[in-house]
Scaffold this active site. Structure first.
Site, PDB file in Angstrom:
ATOM      1  N   GLU A   1     -48.564   0.191  14.435  1.00 32.37           N
ATOM      2  CA  GLU A   1     -49.303   0.268  13.172  1.00 32.37           C
ATOM      3  C   GLU A   1     -49.807   1.689  12.900  1.00 32.37           C
ATOM      4  O   GLU A   1     -50.500   2.267  13.746  1.00 32.37           O
ATOM      5  CB  GLU A   1     -50.492  -0.699  13.196  1.00 32.37           C
ATOM      6  CG  GLU A   1     -51.265  -0.742  11.889  1.00 32.37           C
ATOM      7  CD  GLU A   1     -52.336  -1.813  11.887  1.00 32.37           C
ATOM      8  OE1 GLU A   1     -53.347  -1.616  11.192  1.00 32.37           O
ATOM      9  OE2 GLU A   1     -52.164  -2.837  12.577  1.00 32.37           O
TER      10      GLU A   1
ATOM     11  N   LYS B   1     -59.768  -8.182  14.637  1.00 26.65           N
ATOM     12  CA  LYS B   1     -58.403  -7.643  14.675  1.00 26.65           C
ATOM     13  C   LYS B   1     -58.451  -6.126  14.759  1.00 26.65           C
ATOM     14  O   LYS B   1     -57.675  -5.498  15.497  1.00 26.65           O
ATOM     15  CB  LYS B   1     -57.628  -8.100  13.447  1.00 26.65           C
ATOM     16  CG  LYS B   1     -56.128  -7.790  13.498  1.00 26.65           C
ATOM     17  CD  LYS B   1     -55.779  -6.439  12.924  1.00 26.65           C
ATOM     18  CE  LYS B   1     -54.273  -6.208  12.944  1.00 26.65           C
ATOM     19  NZ  LYS B   1     -53.904  -4.851  12.478  1.00 26.65           N
TER      20      LYS B   1
ATOM     21  N   ASP C   1     -51.418  -7.430  30.432  1.00 22.81           N
ATOM     22  CA  ASP C   1     -51.073  -8.624  29.654  1.00 22.81           C
ATOM     23  C   ASP C   1     -51.956  -8.707  28.408  1.00 22.81           C
ATOM     24  O   ASP C   1     -53.064  -9.244  28.449  1.00 22.81           O
ATOM     25  CB  ASP C   1     -51.262  -9.868  30.528  1.00 22.81           C
ATOM     26  CG  ASP C   1     -50.743 -11.139  29.873  1.00 22.81           C
ATOM     27  OD1 ASP C   1     -50.530 -11.144  28.642  1.00 22.81           O
ATOM     28  OD2 ASP C   1     -50.557 -12.140  30.588  1.00 22.81           O
TER      29      ASP C   1
ATOM     30  N   HIS D   1     -54.867   4.824   5.532  1.00 23.48           N
ATOM     31  CA  HIS D   1     -53.868   3.970   6.175  1.00 23.48           C
ATOM     32  C   HIS D   1     -52.526   4.068   5.466  1.00 23.48           C
ATOM     33  O   HIS D   1     -51.484   4.246   6.104  1.00 23.48           O
ATOM     34  CB  HIS D   1     -54.358   2.528   6.178  1.00 23.48           C
ATOM     35  CG  HIS D   1     -53.381   1.559   6.775  1.00 23.48           C
ATOM     36  ND1 HIS D   1     -53.223   1.410   8.131  1.00 23.48           N
ATOM     37  CD2 HIS D   1     -52.506   0.698   6.193  1.00 23.48           C
ATOM     38  CE1 HIS D   1     -52.290   0.494   8.371  1.00 23.48           C
ATOM     39  NE2 HIS D   1     -51.842   0.056   7.208  1.00 23.48           N
TER      40      HIS D   1
END
Length: 395
Positions: free
Chosen positions: A86, A266, A282, A381
């Site tokens: 991202e 998030k 993980d 962004h």
């Protein structure tokens, strides 16, 4: 970790061409340039190694491997490796960490590396009696558990205690609490659960069911705080106090609304997962545990919060997140990219790695909230997104 003689004024890596960027990171990390070249020449993983790691392998799928310089945690500056697709996440972590670094950096505390192996037994006729018998056999069970993981015991870890719960309808669960030291612990915990399963079922007088670790490591919590003067949040377009008030309001929004809290978290996991993935840990287990922790009150809540001080001179942030990470075992032994990531970080323990990962998550959260409450998230962004894709898409 950055070398002790590194310049306190960090270089602007984004202005350098990629080869020069590798040179500068090698200098800061005290590595030979060839170590970086060798590890990343094939995306961090060659096809033969990939074929040995998973079934039916066809090749590898690379992600951008970046670095956020100067993330200061407990007085130590780290070059933080981040693997993520991202745009703007690495930039956000770097920019926010620079603001926090100027105010002294992040402060972290990390719980011992305690994890839980679960043994489920069903068809139990007398659950109360079963729980009593298992608890009375605690010394025996801890001994048996440690006999199954003698290498861990030799490193100072191992099973420490046993607890039990009645889940209703003749089902009980036994938890074996294990100190995993510098390992994530999944294989160790599963070994313990399977070694004790038959004996626990015998004590319970029921039918043995699942024997497996829990990825909710609520005894392995990492806590990070940051305190910034409001002036450190300003720029040419926004006053620091306005940015600080906006961040505090955005935090309150997440605390009161689960729809916002999910996206708030998030943004935290953007930073945490990128570090976890880069270091060969993980990230699915980390995600599951983080979201379970966010829901522990019965409502989904933000993992990080921000508050203005009473005199409105400083902004105070904090994060609490369960993190089961390792610096030994797992994919680390096989994955050259993961080994490079740890070489860049120069961490000496799983706890130190957890502190850096959580601090990076708090940094990406701060950057996102500041952008959202000032110019809007799309300005920076989407500029990076268009730069990343405009020249790369198939014609």
């Amino acid at each position: 970790m950055m070398t002790d003689d590194s310049n306190p004024t960090l270089p602007s890596l984004r202005t350098l061409p990629l080869p020069k960027r590798r040179d500068e990171v090698a200098r800061l990390a005290g590595l030979a340039r060839e170590e970086i070249e060798r590890a990343l020449a094939t995306g961090g993983l060659d096809c033969d190694t990939a074929d040995a790691m998973v079934e039916n392998a066809l090749g590898t799928l690379a992600l951008p491997f970046g670095v956020a310089p100067g993330v200061r945690v407990n007085g130590v500056d780290y070059l933080v490796p981040m693997a993520i697709e991202e745009p703007s996440v690495v930039a956000a972590a770097s920019h926010a960490s620079k603001r926090v670094r100027s105010a002294g950096g992040f402060k972290a505390t990390v719980d011992p590396s305690m994890m839980v192996a679960q043994i489920e037994v069903h068809d139990v006729a007398d659950p109360a009696g079963a729980l009593l018998r298992i608890e009375e056999a605690q010394t025996e069970l801890v001994r048996r558990a440690n006999e199954a993981v003698q290498g861990l015991v030799a490193r100072g870890g191992g099973a420490k205690r046993v607890s039990t719960r009645d889940l209703g309808d003749g089902m009980i669960v036994t938890h074996v609490h294990v100190d995993c030291r510098d390992a994530m612990g999944a294989n160790l915990l599963n070994t313990v659960a399977e070694a004790l399963g038959a004996r626990v079922a015998e004590l319970a007088g029921g039918t043995l069911g699942l024997r497996i670790l829990s990825n909710y490591c609520d005894e392995r919590i990492t806590r990070v705080t940051a305190s910034l003067p409001v002036d450190a949040l300003g720029d040419s377009r926004t006053k620091g106090i306005d940015a600080a008030r906006g961040i505090a309001r955005a935090s309150l929004f997440a605390e009161r609304d689960p729809y916002r809290a999910v996206t708030h978290n998030k943004g935290i996991m953007n930073g945490v997962d990128a570090v976890v993935l880069a270091t060969g840990n993980d990230w699915r287990a980390v995600e599951a545990g983080a979201h379970a922790h966010a829901s522990r009150s019965g409502a989904y809540r933000p993992l990080a919060t921000w508050r203005l001080s009473d005199d409105e001179r400083s902004l105070e942030g904090q994060i609490e997140i369960p993190l089961a990470l390792g610096v030994v075992g797992g994919a680390l032994r096989a994955h050259p990219g993961a080994r490079l990531a740890l070489a860049l970080l120069r961490v000496t323990s799983a706890a130190e790695l957890a502190a850096v990962a959580a601090a990076t998550g708090l940094a990406t959260n701060l950057a996102a909230l500041r952008a959202l409450s000032t110019e809007g998230i799309q300005r920076g962004h989407m500029a990076l997104h268009h730069r990343a894709t405009a020249a790369k898409l198939p014609r």
